[in-house]
Structures are given as C-alpha cells and as structure tokens.
Write a protein that holds these residues in place. Sequence first.
Motif, PDB file in Angstrom:
ATOM      1  N   ILE B 133       0.832  -1.204   0.000  1.00 52.24           N
ATOM      2  CA  ILE B 133       0.000   0.000   0.000  1.00 52.24           C
ATOM      3  C   ILE B 133       0.867   1.255   0.000  1.00 52.24           C
ATOM      4  N   PRO B 134       0.498   2.252  -0.802  1.00 52.45           N
ATOM      5  CA  PRO B 134       1.054   3.593  -0.636  1.00 52.45           C
ATOM      6  C   PRO B 134       0.115   4.337   0.302  1.00 52.45           C
ATOM      7  N   SER B 135       0.661   5.135   1.210  1.00 53.70           N
ATOM      8  CA  SER B 135      -0.217   5.767   2.197  1.00 53.70           C
ATOM      9  C   SER B 135       0.364   7.077   2.682  1.00 53.70           C
ATOM     10  N   GLY B 188       2.754   5.400  -4.638  1.00 52.03           N
ATOM     11  CA  GLY B 188       1.878   4.574  -5.471  1.00 52.03           C
ATOM     12  C   GLY B 188       2.588   4.049  -6.708  1.00 52.03           C
ATOM     13  N   LYS B 189       3.457   4.901  -7.289  1.00 46.43           N
ATOM     14  CA  LYS B 189       4.210   4.463  -8.478  1.00 46.43           C
ATOM     15  C   LYS B 189       5.180   3.331  -8.134  1.00 46.43           C
ATOM     16  N   ILE B 190       5.800   3.429  -6.956  1.00 44.84           N
ATOM     17  CA  ILE B 190       6.735   2.370  -6.542  1.00 44.84           C
ATOM     18  C   ILE B 190       5.991   1.041  -6.399  1.00 44.84           C
ATOM     19  N   VAL B 191       4.834   1.084  -5.749  1.00 42.23           N
ATOM     20  CA  VAL B 191       4.043  -0.142  -5.588  1.00 42.23           C
ATOM     21  C   VAL B 191       3.666  -0.693  -6.966  1.00 42.23           C
ATOM     22  N   ALA B 192       3.207   0.185  -7.851  1.00 45.15           N
ATOM     23  CA  ALA B 192       2.796  -0.247  -9.197  1.00 45.15           C
ATOM     24  C   ALA B 192       3.961  -0.880  -9.964  1.00 45.15           C
ATOM     25  N   TRP B 200       3.017  -8.758  -4.859  1.00 48.68           N
ATOM     26  CA  TRP B 200       2.159  -8.010  -3.936  1.00 48.68           C
ATOM     27  C   TRP B 200       0.784  -7.770  -4.553  1.00 48.68           C
ATOM     28  N   PHE B 201      -0.241  -7.800  -3.713  1.00 49.10           N
ATOM     29  CA  PHE B 201      -1.556  -7.325  -4.130  1.00 49.10           C
ATOM     30  C   PHE B 201      -1.657  -5.861  -3.719  1.00 49.10           C
ATOM     31  N   ASP B 202      -2.009  -5.009  -4.669  1.00 52.42           N
ATOM     32  CA  ASP B 202      -2.031  -3.551  -4.471  1.00 52.42           C
ATOM     33  C   ASP B 202      -3.341  -3.131  -3.785  1.00 52.42           C
ATOM     34  N   LEU B 206      -9.206   2.716  -4.141  1.00 54.50           N
ATOM     35  CA  LEU B 206      -9.988   2.599  -5.383  1.00 54.50           C
ATOM     36  C   LEU B 206      -9.264   1.838  -6.501  1.00 54.50           C
ATOM     37  N   LYS B 207      -8.025   1.390  -6.219  1.00 51.92           N
ATOM     38  CA  LYS B 207      -7.407   0.428  -7.140  1.00 51.92           C
ATOM     39  C   LYS B 207      -7.660  -0.983  -6.598  1.00 51.92           C
TER      40      LYS B 207
END
Lengths: 383, 383
Positions: B133-135, B188-192, B200-202, B206-207
Amino acid sequence: MENYLLHLECSSCGEIYPHEIPQNVCHSCGKPLFARYALEQLVDTWKPEHLQTRPPSLWRYRELLPICADEHIVSLGETITPLIHAKRLGAQLGLSELWIKDESRLPTGSFKARGLAMAISKAKELDISKLAIPSAGNAATALSVYAACAGIPAHIFMPKDTPVFNQETCRLAGANVTLIDGLITDAGKIVADRKKDAGWFDVSTLKEPYRVEGKKTMGFELAEQFGWKLPDVIIYPTGGGTGIVGMWKGFAELEAIGWIGKKRPRFISVQAAGCAPIVKAWEEGKSNAEPWQDAHTVAGGLRVPQAIGDFLILEAIYKSEGAAVAVTDDAIREAMQLLPTTEGILTCPEGAATVAALKPLIANGIIKPSEQVVLFNTGGYQA
Amino acid sequence: MENYLLHLECSSCGEIYPHEIPQNVCHSCGKPLFARYALEQLVDTWKPEHLQTRPPSLWRYRELLPICADEHIVSLGETITPLIHAKRLGAQLGLSELWIKDESRLPTGSFKARGLAMAISKAKELDISKLAIPSAGNAATALSVYAACAGIPAHIFMPKDTPVFNQETCRLAGANVTLIDGLITDAGKIVADRKKDAGWFDVSTLKEPYRVEGKKTMGFELAEQFGWKLPDVIIYPTGGGTGIVGMWKGFAELEAIGWIGKKRPRFISVQAAGCAPIVKAWEEGKSNAEPWQDAHTVAGGLRVPQAIGDFLILEAIYKSEGAAVAVTDDAIREAMQLLPTTEGILTCPEGAATVAALKPLIANGIIKPSEQVVLFNTGGYQA
C-alpha cells in the motif's frame, strides 16, 4: 427519568453524606466516598431487556449512574468498548478463552473518559466553577475535553515527563497546564495545598466520588457482553486503582438487583516492577500498601507510589481470591509488539503490562488454560 | 448467512468482473471497480428492524458487505461511531443543527479502519498472500494491524515526513515499512512498478475494490442515526476521495432496497489550499481533475495531488448540488483548537479542515443557518 441516587457513604467508616452538594473524601477518616442507590427499587422493575433499545453507550446503565437530571450529562459519545476474542495470542500462550476489552476506543483514547464523563457531568449538575486534577497524563486529557465541553475551567498538574500527546491535548482543549518536577503524588500535594485559596474542586482519583461510578461501567459492559455471566479472571493494570474498585462495586450492584449471581472474576492486579506497592502489600498479606520509594517505569499510568484506595483494591483482590503481579519494563515493551503482531491491537504501556503478566501467571498456575480470561487494554498507543 | 454479492462492475465503462478472484482496476479503461449486489432480493426481506438485535458495529450491514463467508471476517471491533450534536460550536457560528461524526473512535483512530477491515477480510477470503500500500499515514497503520491479524505480510510505502505515530504503529504491527522521498502518488508508483515481481496485491485506494465498501458504511450509520432520513449537507475532507464516493454509492443502495428516499445530502468536499485539485476542477466545471503541482499542507491525508476516483468524487458533488472549498493551513490549525475548546473533540488536521470550511461556506450562503449539517472528523489528534 427517575433518579435512584440516595447519598454518599464512606467506604471505610460508613458515614453518610448528602449528594446534593460537592463532596470529596470522608470528613472523619479521610477515605473515599461511594455513591449509594435505591437498589431494591430496581429489583424486578429494571431488567437487562430494557437495555436492548438504548444506544450503545455507557449511559444505557442510567439507573445506576449518579447524574440526577439528564440535561447535566456531558457526553462525547462514550460508546461500548469492544470485547475481542484473542484467538491467535491465546493459541500462542495455550489459553482458549483469552479476551481483550479495548478501552482505547473511548473519547481521548483511554478508559479515563468513563470516570471524567461522570465527574464532569456531576460537576455541572452541582454548579462547580473550577476544577483541578493531578494526573499522569490520560486523566488530564480526558478532564480537559469534558471540562471544555461543560464550560468549566480546568487546572492540570502533571509530571514534566508526561507524554507530549497529553500535554498538547490539554492545551488544545484550553486547560491551564502546569508541569511539575515530581510524580503524580507530588502533583496531588500541590492541588491539595492550593485548592482552598484558588477555589478549585479537586477531581483526584477517589478523592472525588463519581469517577469510580464511571469506571464501574467497565464491569457492566463486560457482564452484558458475556450475557450476564462473569468471566473467570480479570487482569487489570493498577495505578490509582479505580478500575478494579469500580468494577468490584459495580458487580455488587448488579447482584443486588438480580442481574448476576454470586460468582466474581478473580481480580489480578498488574503493576510495574519499578512501582509495585499493591503487589508488595498482597505478597505480605497486608490490607494497606506502603508508599513506594523511587518509583520508575515506562508506564506512566502505573507510576503511582501511593493510592488512597489501596485498601479497596486489596479487598477486591483478597475477596475474589485474585492475585497481584509485577512485570518489568522490558516485558512491557515486548508485549507492546506482541499484541499488535498477533491481534492487531495497539496498546499503551499500561495495557501491554496485562499481556506481559500472562506468561508468569500461566507458569505459576494462577490462570488455567481453559479459563475465561479478560485483559483490559486501558488506552491506545501514543507516539 | 446468505450472500448477495454478484460481481464487480467498472464504475466508468460498466465491464463486469467475477468477484471470486483478486481484482484491481478495469482491464479495459483502468478505472475503479464497484461491488454489485442482488439488491432486488433484499427489498421487503431485509428491513431496518433487523438491525436492532445486531451488535453496534459496521458488520450489522452484513447483507450489503462483500465478504461471502463469515469466517473470513477480520475484525478489531469496528463500533458505530458517535454522531455528536455540536451545540456550542453551532451557536458560535449560527448553525442550530451542526453535527459531528467522530471517526477517530474506530480501531487505529481513524476512518481508514472501515476500508481496510473490508479489504483485508476480502484478501483473506481470496487467499491473497502479500499486500502492498502507498499511504499518507493512517491507511498504513490500519492496513498493518488488520494484515497482522489476518496473518498476511504487509509492505508499506509512505512519505518520509509521515507522522511518527504512523511509522511506529506500522512497525509495531510487524509491517515492512519503506519511507520515500516524495508524496503518496510517488509511493503509489513504486508499488505499481514492483508489485508484479514481488507478488504483492495492491491495496491502493480505489485500485482495490473493497475499501470503498467499508467506507460506504459511514453513510449507512449516518442514515440509521438520523432515523433513515438523510441530513441536508455532508462536509467531508477529500484526499483520495473514497469517503464521498463510498457514501454516494451506499445511499444509492439504501434507496434501491427501499430504506431511504430520493433525497441526498449536498456533498461538500474540503481540500487544503496547498493541494486542491477537486476544488479547482469543480470551480472550472470539469468532470476530471488535473494533477496538482507542488502539493503542500499540514494535513498529510489531503496531500493527494491526483486521485484515481476524481470523476466519481466530482459526480457526487455535481449530482448532489454540492460544492468544493479549499482552506488554508492557518485556518486548519485554528480549527484544531476551536473544536476541542467548544465541543471537547480532538481532531486530526483533515477533520479540522471541515470545521475551518464552515465560516466561508456560511458567508457564501452555501449552507443555511437552519440546515442539518454533518462534519466528518476522520481521525484523532496525534502528537
């Protein structure tokens, strides 16, 4: 609604005081005063079924609460706190019925909201104009917000190493904050010395008769959540001790109105190794605790060298066939990680102390694998 | 219990996806997916009266929640949050019906618990093995504890200036924390970029389709607390925007099953002057928001330069005849004192932003003195 509050009674010598004017401790013996209710009038007229249509807040136990007129109630939404079955932690420790009552979910993030909601509502009812409190932190935050909501000025005295969260929240709520070079007992002395000249009403634990009435609702909720059958063991962190004293009183009231039977949980008091006056007294079989010298612990709420309600805490432990146990700061720190990693519950050091106590209590055979055991997480984690 | 979840549907192009396997966004257009239920089966069979005997938690709305089997529910006691009539603050501002829904009383102290309770329960149901997660902070804390409770490893990416409380609680709960030199969109870009290789499940807002299902329960609770009549205005702080999007979706579902009528509250989105993409889009009458450049504000949760659900937020504002307003950091800081001193409610900067918005909204005639206005305090104060 009808009012069942009769009077205040000294918890030690039994002297009676009217509840219609502000009261602190017994004039004769200096011990805490307890609110007494017309319990016999509630037998057969007030029943658990009546709670079902009431909102999920501690005010649902209205008949056994000391506020006479509803318009004096100062409430920030004191919702029923969750009782969580700690299956993963229980499995690790070999306990099948380990439960955690998470008090961090009350206003200001700690169980202190219960007592201060009651004390400030009563202060409003009695038209008290200025409040003062010595505190280790969370009680100060709770007093500050309830007093702000009631429009009554609050004077806070607390140790200078009180967590930043508590200092900041008291100031945000507009309280007058004095940081002192000492412990909560020293802060208490300052309040006692200055209150007469300053016109402050002293809201210290058990020197004010209604905080304990708020605390007893922990016992009411627990009884209701377990279907009016009490658990085998309650493990509770003990500083000033109103939690145990309040629940013990509350259970007696529930029995008197016929909602529960004679069974009581065994009360286990947890203190920090660096400040364990109740544990020492219990180990020595005494009915009063000596002041603890050189108190120190990471758990600020447990750094209470002397409690005015010592004899009441010890009475509940003895009569319930409970125990008292001290845990080290290292064990507390370890428990602050164990609880979130297993159960997802973030905790204050005081709440973590109850988790830390489990291993020695199991090892010593004081709690058994199949017993229903309830830990109280008295407050949330603060950075 | 019976399960009414049918499938997932793209909120933009309407493409249908099965709910039995993990899903993120629409494969065709990249927009968020919404859970759809067999609402017509609930008409006349599920009624508000059925809630009365259920515990006071968001799980009481079970029929409209996306978890298929009860044993997958991961719960830390998501109690109904209090709705407080802010009489003193209302009187100061000339509003007779000002209400505050205090979301700080959920697990981990913020509304983020609603979405993550749902997302992690669903992740458990779908046997997902790793989460990322990005947070901006509070979502990370909530994810960490629910993931710990579910036994699923969590990878957190957040700005290096994220509050210490969030950093510490994520680590206490055993999450893998990476602090980055950038904003939540950079996280968020790093996670993507890394999720495919890392497995990983993102769980980004809302994604992931189920966080919004948790958020809609804010709307369910509000409707129930007001006796199934919605208030005139909802004022909500907007970062990623799932709060507004969730409530808008939830109200449509309640109408479809016949629990509420056609009336909707006017949704007013509050953003920080230093990061106000939704306000800018609304002022320009656009249906999408441009990415905000050089985002900065004391309210970390509002420092979201670009939200994937921008068109859904704007749709709710336009269709409800609402508005969007930006407030300065100074006004936020002032509101962080105004709310506790008048109402005793401690607040995060994001919640304070809704209080700060009141004066301009009244001055501009957007809200009227006698209207029923609800502010959302999305989280508690952190030191």
